[in-house]
Scaffold this active site. Sequence first.
Site, short mmCIF file in Angstrom:
data_model
loop_
_atom_site.label_atom_id
_atom_site.label_comp_id
_atom_site.label_asym_id
_atom_site.label_seq_id
_atom_site.Cartn_x
_atom_site.Cartn_y
_atom_site.Cartn_z
N TYR A 106 0.84 -1.19 0.00
CA TYR A 106 0.00 0.00 0.00
C TYR A 106 0.87 1.24 0.00
O TYR A 106 1.93 1.26 0.63
CB TYR A 106 -0.88 0.06 1.25
CG TYR A 106 -2.07 -0.86 1.23
CD1 TYR A 106 -3.31 -0.42 0.78
CD2 TYR A 106 -1.97 -2.17 1.68
CE1 TYR A 106 -4.41 -1.25 0.79
CE2 TYR A 106 -3.07 -3.02 1.69
CZ TYR A 106 -4.29 -2.54 1.25
OH TYR A 106 -5.38 -3.36 1.25
N TYR A 145 -0.62 -9.66 0.88
CA TYR A 145 0.42 -9.09 1.76
C TYR A 145 0.27 -9.66 3.17
O TYR A 145 -0.82 -10.05 3.58
CB TYR A 145 0.37 -7.57 1.76
CG TYR A 145 -0.92 -6.98 2.24
CD1 TYR A 145 -1.15 -6.75 3.61
CD2 TYR A 145 -1.94 -6.64 1.35
CE1 TYR A 145 -2.33 -6.22 4.05
CE2 TYR A 145 -3.13 -6.12 1.78
CZ TYR A 145 -3.33 -5.91 3.14
OH TYR A 145 -4.52 -5.40 3.57
N ARG A 155 -3.18 -11.44 3.95
CA ARG A 155 -4.48 -11.06 3.42
C ARG A 155 -4.61 -11.56 1.98
O ARG A 155 -3.71 -11.40 1.17
CB ARG A 155 -4.66 -9.53 3.39
CG ARG A 155 -4.76 -8.79 4.70
CD ARG A 155 -5.92 -9.17 5.61
NE ARG A 155 -7.18 -9.59 5.02
CZ ARG A 155 -8.12 -8.79 4.52
NH1 ARG A 155 -7.96 -7.48 4.52
NH2 ARG A 155 -9.25 -9.26 4.04
N HIS A 158 -7.39 -8.32 -2.51
CA HIS A 158 -8.70 -7.66 -2.34
C HIS A 158 -8.62 -6.20 -2.73
O HIS A 158 -7.57 -5.59 -2.70
CB HIS A 158 -9.19 -7.78 -0.89
CG HIS A 158 -8.31 -7.08 0.10
ND1 HIS A 158 -7.18 -7.66 0.62
CD2 HIS A 158 -8.38 -5.84 0.65
CE1 HIS A 158 -6.59 -6.81 1.45
NE2 HIS A 158 -7.29 -5.69 1.49
N HIS A 160 -10.66 -2.63 -1.62
CA HIS A 160 -11.59 -2.01 -0.68
C HIS A 160 -12.60 -1.16 -1.45
O HIS A 160 -12.21 -0.41 -2.35
CB HIS A 160 -10.85 -1.09 0.29
CG HIS A 160 -9.91 -1.81 1.21
ND1 HIS A 160 -10.27 -2.22 2.47
CD2 HIS A 160 -8.63 -2.20 1.05
CE1 HIS A 160 -9.24 -2.81 3.06
NE2 HIS A 160 -8.23 -2.83 2.22
#
Lengths: 234, 189
Positions: A106, A145, A155, A158, A160
């Site tokens: 991120y 990640y 995780r 995905h 969000h």
Amino acid sequence: MSNIIYNRFDEEVHPPRLSPDYKSTVLRAPTKPLVVIKQSLNELTGPLFGDFNLGSLDHDLTKNSVKNGEPLGERIVVHGRVINENGQPIPHTLIEIWQANAAGRYVHKVDQHDAPLDPNFLGAGRCMTDENGNYKFYTIKPGAYPWGNHYNAWRPNHIHFSLFGANITNRLVTQMYFPGDPLLQYDPIFLGVPPKGRELLISQFDLSITEPHFALGYRFDFVLRGHNQNVQAP
Amino acid sequence: MLENTSNESPHRGLGGYQTPSQTVGPYFAYGLSSEQYLYDFKQLAGNQMVNPIDEKEAITITGKVFDGEGVVIPDAMIEVWHNDGEKQLFGRFGTGTDAQNRFIFHTVKPTSVNGQAPYLSIIVFMRGQLIHSYTRLYFADEAELNSKDEVLNVVPEQRRSTLIAAKTANGYHFDIWMQGENETVFFDI
């Protein structure tokens, strides 16, 4: 006002507040019963964003923050429709997305995962649904990640999503997953959703919107809380 | 007078099941509050619900969000919705940029609707919440309307104070406690 009453959150599919396998819920989930109240003007309305001028590339994460080239990774198209439980489309509603890059990193300053940032990818975008409730984003398939919930926790891939819908009862923040991801079975955030709801969070590969020589297509539809009248909500 | 009764069973229509909620996670800032957190991406909403220079009635609302051990939560996102029939205002602010991890909103006080106490709708998002929480902010200097308010009177008396923002020099202060003795009242709306 009319006699419209919006449905409550459906506990058959929404996650409970406390879900101890997702450890952060333990000190952050409200513990006392929610107080049920009547819906009044504030609950039956919400921000509309109709006058907000979205940038022409806001929906295209492969282009909206390029600095010196194209972002790395697998280009994808994510499209779908936003409706309510009554089956009515939700037109002209704001959808915001954010995600990791192809390497699972991120942009957020707090993310210290040892994977490379991509100078040409921010990972944030938004669009409005059209008059039939349809939306479409172009982006890069996000990477998996690690996170600190438990030993060797990862995780699943995905994206969000944040939606507003017809009013503040419709407010929804969720995550879209990808079909066949082997990490789903180990992820306490995904597994926080009751079994009946889990499939609803997995997008479907869609050849019909896959763009030849350009990008794979995934379909992900939303159903927001409906109401007790089979007429269009105000 | 409030418009609706509320305890009807869910209406499941042609649309199918509601899409389940998931947590906003720790990394929402660059997508949802990008300018507040100094990312290079225009944000749709921030904490200036009105421009204080234009509004002589402007107030500042501040508060913190606390977890079950009384620790201030630095990665919550608060949304505020104001609709009193005269104004419709929306604000959004993360608790990660203020030195004390407060949320801060510049707005105006809503007016009373149908004789009910003025209030703001508050939506609370954070890592560790799989589904967001709804609460309301009422105003300490509206004691008379508060005492007669239909919603406040549904709340057990000993918990009502968790919904009432204290008056400050330039506005109001409203802390949100996720758990504990003073757990904020959250609503099923």
